[in-house]
Write an enzyme that holds these catalytic residues in place. Structure first.
Site, PDB file in Angstrom:
ATOM      1  N   CYS A   1      14.743 -15.711  11.312  1.00 45.56           N
ATOM      2  CA  CYS A   1      13.957 -17.279  11.047  1.00 45.56           C
ATOM      3  C   CYS A   1      14.625 -18.284  11.756  1.00 45.56           C
ATOM      4  O   CYS A   1      16.202 -18.465  11.425  1.00 45.56           O
ATOM      5  CB  CYS A   1      13.820 -17.841   9.588  1.00 45.56           C
ATOM      6  SG  CYS A   1      13.238 -19.353   9.680  1.00 45.56           S
TER       7      CYS A   1
ATOM      8  N   ASN B   1     -21.036   2.371   6.926  1.00 45.15           N
ATOM      9  CA  ASN B   1     -19.647   2.993   7.034  1.00 45.15           C
ATOM     10  C   ASN B   1     -20.031   4.473   7.622  1.00 45.15           C
ATOM     11  O   ASN B   1     -21.015   5.210   7.196  1.00 45.15           O
ATOM     12  CB  ASN B   1     -18.839   3.123   5.620  1.00 45.15           C
ATOM     13  CG  ASN B   1     -17.439   3.403   6.069  1.00 45.15           C
ATOM     14  OD1 ASN B   1     -16.958   2.662   6.820  1.00 45.15           O
ATOM     15  ND2 ASN B   1     -16.679   4.227   5.163  1.00 45.15           N
TER      16      ASN B   1
ATOM     17  N   ALA C   1     -11.249  -2.214   8.402  1.00 41.23           N
ATOM     18  CA  ALA C   1     -10.729  -1.474   9.763  1.00 41.23           C
ATOM     19  C   ALA C   1     -11.661  -1.053  10.580  1.00 41.23           C
ATOM     20  O   ALA C   1     -11.572  -0.845  11.812  1.00 41.23           O
ATOM     21  CB  ALA C   1      -9.597  -0.748   9.285  1.00 41.23           C
TER      22      ALA C   1
ATOM     23  N   HIS D   1      -6.145  -9.895   3.642  1.00 40.70           N
ATOM     24  CA  HIS D   1      -4.931  -9.454   3.931  1.00 40.70           C
ATOM     25  C   HIS D   1      -3.824 -10.275   5.149  1.00 40.70           C
ATOM     26  O   HIS D   1      -2.895  -9.818   5.751  1.00 40.70           O
ATOM     27  CB  HIS D   1      -5.037  -8.063   4.335  1.00 40.70           C
ATOM     28  CG  HIS D   1      -5.364  -7.296   3.191  1.00 40.70           C
ATOM     29  ND1 HIS D   1      -6.381  -6.197   3.317  1.00 40.70           N
ATOM     30  CD2 HIS D   1      -5.700  -7.504   1.901  1.00 40.70           C
ATOM     31  CE1 HIS D   1      -6.667  -5.959   2.117  1.00 40.70           C
ATOM     32  NE2 HIS D   1      -6.193  -6.821   1.327  1.00 40.70           N
TER      33      HIS D   1
ATOM     34  N   GLN E   1     -10.625  -7.763   5.638  1.00 35.98           N
ATOM     35  CA  GLN E   1      -9.518  -7.058   5.283  1.00 35.98           C
ATOM     36  C   GLN E   1      -8.758  -6.956   6.799  1.00 35.98           C
ATOM     37  O   GLN E   1      -7.441  -6.450   6.582  1.00 35.98           O
ATOM     38  CB  GLN E   1      -9.538  -5.830   4.659  1.00 35.98           C
ATOM     39  CG  GLN E   1     -10.427  -5.674   3.437  1.00 35.98           C
ATOM     40  CD  GLN E   1     -10.620  -4.393   2.833  1.00 35.98           C
ATOM     41  OE1 GLN E   1      -9.914  -3.792   2.295  1.00 35.98           O
ATOM     42  NE2 GLN E   1     -11.725  -3.970   3.157  1.00 35.98           N
TER      43      GLN E   1
ATOM     44  N   CYS F   1       8.066 -16.703   7.611  1.00 30.65           N
ATOM     45  CA  CYS F   1       9.415 -16.408   7.033  1.00 30.65           C
ATOM     46  C   CYS F   1       9.167 -16.184   5.533  1.00 30.65           C
ATOM     47  O   CYS F   1       8.709 -16.921   4.512  1.00 30.65           O
ATOM     48  CB  CYS F   1      10.349 -17.642   7.217  1.00 30.65           C
ATOM     49  SG  CYS F   1      12.080 -17.415   6.367  1.00 30.65           S
TER      50      CYS F   1
ATOM     51  N   THR G   1     -12.699  -0.257  15.144  1.00 35.60           N
ATOM     52  CA  THR G   1     -12.105   1.099  15.684  1.00 35.60           C
ATOM     53  C   THR G   1     -12.762   1.160  17.113  1.00 35.60           C
ATOM     54  O   THR G   1     -12.314   1.624  18.149  1.00 35.60           O
ATOM     55  CB  THR G   1     -12.553   2.264  15.077  1.00 35.60           C
ATOM     56  OG1 THR G   1     -13.634   2.203  14.577  1.00 35.60           O
ATOM     57  CG2 THR G   1     -11.506   2.073  13.562  1.00 35.60           C
TER      58      THR G   1
END
Ligand code: NAD
Ligand code: ZN
Length: 263
Positions: A165, A231, A33, A132, A112, A140, A37
């Site tokens: 659905c 990071n 993520a 992910h 991810q 559905c 940002t």
């Protein structure tokens, strides 16, 4: 703007990371993520993260709650409609990974993220594993039908707060992996095969605390890969890293990937 914990980004660390990138030819990028940002999409667990601020929001991402509670589904559809990803633009961090691919050094990009910004930036979709899932499609939960998110959001806008659905009447959800749902085995296999084949794993913008994907780092180490972690704060895998670069991703990643040319 991303809040920086560390006082300064060490130029030595950037230099060391750039040298490793330059020397590598089979790089696997693993993004979280944090790379999005600076495009205006908040992360979950960072200092300004969605779950750091509102722990209740985690329920929307838990499959049992989603299945059992129509109110949670309605809230989920509203937040999909309002999601910042619809207006977000890729940033210099995403573009640096496109550059890595242009240098023919990128084996695979495992993300991810569900926001689709790597594709928007121009990374080859064939080389991306969205481990992910993606918020740009709907699935559905009963019959497996899939379709574009935009069409289902049109139904929400037209007055269906929890659209069923159209094929089987079942419960629809974004085509993302919620807590309690299985990952797609083929995606996991591709990600781990790449980790074993890599000479460098470049982990960017992730706390590296979500499994199994975080295990790509120790798997890569055992197979002989170097590890560069980029990071803004410490991660769970810093001890395994060859180089840790603390800093703002959109600032430092272009400098790491630019290599000799930008120095
Ligand atoms: P995370 O929220 O757990 O961690 C993000 C990390 O990035 C934090 O350590 C944070 O300090 C750091 N960070 C944030 N912005 C940064 C910046 N500009 N520069 C440097 N560091 C920065 O994220 P995760 O590890 O990816 O796990 C979260 C899960 O939530 C993922 O599985 C993902 O599927 C999902 N998620 C996706 C998105 C998205 O698609 N953009 C957004 C939020 C959450
Ligand atoms: Zn169905």
């Amino acid at each position: 703007m991303y809040f920086m914990h560390s006082q300064t980004t060490s130029d030595d660390a950037i230099q060391a990371a750039a040298t490793l990138v330059e020397a590598s030819s089979r790089i696997v990028a693993l993004t979280g993520a944090g790379i999005s940002t600076d495009s205006g999409i908040p992360d979950f667990r960072g200092p300004n993260g969605v779950w750091t601020r509102d722990p209740e929001a985690e329920k929307q991402s838990t499959i049992s709650h989603y299945l059992s509670d129509p109110a949670i589904r309605e809230r989920a559809w509203r937040s999909r409609m309002d999601h910042r990803a619809w207006s977000a633009e890729p940033n210099a961090g995403h573009r640096a990974l496109v550059q890595l691919e242009a240098q023919r050094k990128l084996l695979l990009l495992v993300t991810q993220n569900i926001d689709g910004l790597h594709q928007e930036a121009g990374s080859d979709p064939e080389r991306i594993v969205e481990i992910h899932g993606t918020m740009r499609e709907v699935a559905c939960l009963d019959c497996g039908w899939r379709g574009p998110m935009t069409e289902t959001l049109d139904r929400v806008r037209a007055g269906e707060p929890d659209p069923p659905c159209l094929v089987c009447g079942g419960i629809l959800k974004s085509a993302t992996i919620s807590f309690g749902q299985n990952l797609v085995a083929e995606d996991v296999d591709r990600a781990f095969a790449a980790a074993e084949a890599a000479d460098l794993i470049l982990a960017v913008g992730s706390t590296l605390g979500v499994y199994p994907v975080a295990n790509m780092v120790p798997v890569g180490v055992r197979a002989g890969a170097s590890i560069v972690i980029v990071n803004g704060e410490g991660t769970e895998m810093d001890d395994l890293a060859t180089v840790v670069v603390r800093g703002s991703i959109s600032d430092v990643l272009p400098r790491i990937v630019g290599g000799a040319a930008s120095r």
